[in-house]
Motif scaffolding. Structure first.
Motif, PDB file in Angstrom:
ATOM      1  N   ARG A   1       0.837  -1.205   0.000  1.00  0.00           N
ATOM      2  CA  ARG A   1       0.000   0.000   0.000  1.00  0.00           C
ATOM      3  C   ARG A   1       0.868   1.249   0.000  1.00  0.00           C
ATOM      4  NH1 ARG A   1      -3.493  -2.286   4.680  1.00  0.00           N
ATOM      5  NH2 ARG A   1      -4.791  -3.736   3.522  1.00  0.00           N
ATOM      6  N   ALA A   2       1.920   1.244   0.804  1.00  0.00           N
ATOM      7  CA  ALA A   2       2.817   2.392   0.860  1.00  0.00           C
ATOM      8  C   ALA A   2       3.471   2.629  -0.495  1.00  0.00           C
ATOM      9  CB  ALA A   2       3.885   2.183   1.939  1.00  0.00           C
ATOM     10  N   ARG A   3       3.823   1.555  -1.185  1.00  0.00           N
ATOM     11  CA  ARG A   3       4.420   1.679  -2.520  1.00  0.00           C
ATOM     12  C   ARG A   3       3.396   2.300  -3.482  1.00  0.00           C
ATOM     13  NH1 ARG A   3       8.812  -0.025  -4.436  1.00  0.00           N
ATOM     14  NH2 ARG A   3       9.193  -1.672  -2.930  1.00  0.00           N
ATOM     15  N   ASP A   4       2.137   1.867  -3.384  1.00  0.00           N
ATOM     16  CA  ASP A   4       1.083   2.426  -4.234  1.00  0.00           C
ATOM     17  C   ASP A   4       0.890   3.919  -3.974  1.00  0.00           C
ATOM     18  OD1 ASP A   4       0.676  -0.063  -5.328  1.00  0.00           O
ATOM     19  OD2 ASP A   4      -1.113  -0.508  -4.134  1.00  0.00           O
ATOM     20  N   TRP A   5       1.063   4.345  -2.748  1.00  0.00           N
ATOM     21  CA  TRP A   5       0.893   5.761  -2.397  1.00  0.00           C
ATOM     22  C   TRP A   5       2.115   6.600  -2.745  1.00  0.00           C
ATOM     23  CZ3 TRP A   5      -0.498   4.153   3.217  1.00  0.00           C
ATOM     24  CH2 TRP A   5      -1.776   3.607   3.234  1.00  0.00           C
ATOM     25  N   GLY A   6       3.222   5.949  -3.082  1.00  0.00           N
ATOM     26  CA  GLY A   6       4.455   6.673  -3.356  1.00  0.00           C
ATOM     27  C   GLY A   6       5.278   6.933  -2.106  1.00  0.00           C
ATOM     28  N   ALA A   7       4.834   6.420  -0.984  1.00  0.00           N
ATOM     29  CA  ALA A   7       5.532   6.669   0.278  1.00  0.00           C
ATOM     30  C   ALA A   7       6.910   6.023   0.309  1.00  0.00           C
ATOM     31  CB  ALA A   7       4.696   6.167   1.456  1.00  0.00           C
ATOM     32  N   VAL A   8       7.057   4.889  -0.342  1.00  0.00           N
ATOM     33  CA  VAL A   8       8.351   4.200  -0.336  1.00  0.00           C
ATOM     34  C   VAL A   8       9.380   5.036  -1.088  1.00  0.00           C
ATOM     35  CG1 VAL A   8       9.584   2.130  -1.098  1.00  0.00           C
ATOM     36  CG2 VAL A   8       7.300   1.932  -0.092  1.00  0.00           C
ATOM     37  N   GLU A   9       8.996   5.525  -2.248  1.00  0.00           N
ATOM     38  CA  GLU A   9       9.925   6.350  -3.026  1.00  0.00           C
ATOM     39  C   GLU A   9      10.268   7.629  -2.268  1.00  0.00           C
ATOM     40  OE1 GLU A   9       7.151   4.987  -4.231  1.00  0.00           O
ATOM     41  OE2 GLU A   9       7.958   3.527  -5.642  1.00  0.00           O
ATOM     42  N   ASP A  10       9.285   8.232  -1.601  1.00  0.00           N
ATOM     43  CA  ASP A  10       9.546   9.429  -0.795  1.00  0.00           C
ATOM     44  C   ASP A  10      10.549   9.129   0.310  1.00  0.00           C
ATOM     45  OD1 ASP A  10       7.728  10.778  -2.364  1.00  0.00           O
ATOM     46  OD2 ASP A  10       6.107  10.720  -0.869  1.00  0.00           O
ATOM     47  N   ALA A  11      10.374   8.005   0.974  1.00  0.00           N
ATOM     48  CA  ALA A  11      11.278   7.625   2.055  1.00  0.00           C
ATOM     49  C   ALA A  11      12.681   7.360   1.520  1.00  0.00           C
ATOM     50  CB  ALA A  11      10.746   6.393   2.777  1.00  0.00           C
ATOM     51  N   GLU A  12      12.770   6.719   0.357  1.00  0.00           N
ATOM     52  CA  GLU A  12      14.084   6.452  -0.242  1.00  0.00           C
ATOM     53  C   GLU A  12      14.789   7.754  -0.621  1.00  0.00           C
ATOM     54  OE1 GLU A  12      12.955   3.811  -3.385  1.00  0.00           O
ATOM     55  OE2 GLU A  12      13.168   2.030  -2.117  1.00  0.00           O
ATOM     56  N   ARG A  13      14.040   8.708  -1.180  1.00  0.00           N
ATOM     57  CA  ARG A  13      14.629  10.017  -1.515  1.00  0.00           C
ATOM     58  C   ARG A  13      15.098  10.736  -0.259  1.00  0.00           C
ATOM     59  NH1 ARG A  13      10.630  10.032  -5.378  1.00  0.00           N
ATOM     60  NH2 ARG A  13       9.152  11.140  -4.072  1.00  0.00           N
ATOM     61  N   PHE A  14      14.290  10.710   0.779  1.00  0.00           N
ATOM     62  CA  PHE A  14      14.659  11.342   2.053  1.00  0.00           C
ATOM     63  C   PHE A  14      15.919  10.702   2.621  1.00  0.00           C
ATOM     64  CE2 PHE A  14      14.420  11.591   6.698  1.00  0.00           C
ATOM     65  CZ  PHE A  14      14.406  12.973   6.863  1.00  0.00           C
ATOM     66  N   HIS A  15      15.975   9.379   2.592  1.00  0.00           N
ATOM     67  CA  HIS A  15      17.132   8.663   3.115  1.00  0.00           C
ATOM     68  C   HIS A  15      18.394   9.004   2.315  1.00  0.00           C
ATOM     69  CE1 HIS A  15      19.301   5.509   5.167  1.00  0.00           C
ATOM     70  NE2 HIS A  15      19.682   5.000   4.002  1.00  0.00           N
ATOM     71  N   SER A  16      18.271   9.048   0.993  1.00  0.00           N
ATOM     72  CA  SER A  16      19.420   9.395   0.145  1.00  0.00           C
ATOM     73  C   SER A  16      19.900  10.800   0.427  1.00  0.00           C
ATOM     74  CB  SER A  16      19.037   9.275  -1.336  1.00  0.00           C
ATOM     75  OG  SER A  16      18.782   7.933  -1.663  1.00  0.00           O
ATOM     76  N   ALA A  17      18.969  11.736   0.594  1.00  0.00           N
ATOM     77  CA  ALA A  17      19.333  13.119   0.896  1.00  0.00           C
ATOM     78  C   ALA A  17      20.028  13.216   2.243  1.00  0.00           C
ATOM     79  CB  ALA A  17      18.091  14.008   0.876  1.00  0.00           C
ATOM     80  N   GLU A  18      19.557  12.480   3.221  1.00  0.00           N
ATOM     81  CA  GLU A  18      20.185  12.509   4.552  1.00  0.00           C
ATOM     82  C   GLU A  18      21.593  11.919   4.509  1.00  0.00           C
ATOM     83  OE1 GLU A  18      19.103  13.558   7.748  1.00  0.00           O
ATOM     84  OE2 GLU A  18      17.721  14.682   6.489  1.00  0.00           O
ATOM     85  N   ASN A  19      21.803  10.877   3.722  1.00  0.00           N
ATOM     86  CA  ASN A  19      23.107  10.232   3.646  1.00  0.00           C
ATOM     87  C   ASN A  19      24.124  11.046   2.845  1.00  0.00           C
ATOM     88  OD1 ASN A  19      22.416   8.076   5.225  1.00  0.00           O
ATOM     89  ND2 ASN A  19      21.865   6.771   3.510  1.00  0.00           N
TER      90      ASN A  19
END
Length: 72
Positions: free
Chosen positions: A52-70
């Protein structure tokens, strides 16, 4: 309740009984079966939430946030 007769790994059974502090083999086997079923049900629920999170785009948002933090 059903009656069954089968071979069980004695070492694994002894370890399970000691760790769970159950008194009988029957209790140990029933506890292990309930634990396994609960773990599988929990994994299925997590998988459904992840999809469900993948369908909402939440996974991609979290991955972008994680990449930006790293990259900081």
């Amino acid at each position: 309740m059903s009656v069954a007769q089968f071979d069980i790994d004695d070492d694994a059974l002894e370890r399970a009984m000691a760790l769970s502090r159950v008194r009988t083999k029957k209790e140990a086997v029933n506890l292990a079966l309930r634990f396994y079923a609960e773990q599988q049900e929990r994994a299925a629920r997590i998988s459904r939430h992840f999809e469900r999170a993948r369908d909402w785009g939440a996974v991609e948002d979290a991955e972008r946030f994680h990449s930006a933090e790293n990259s900081r």
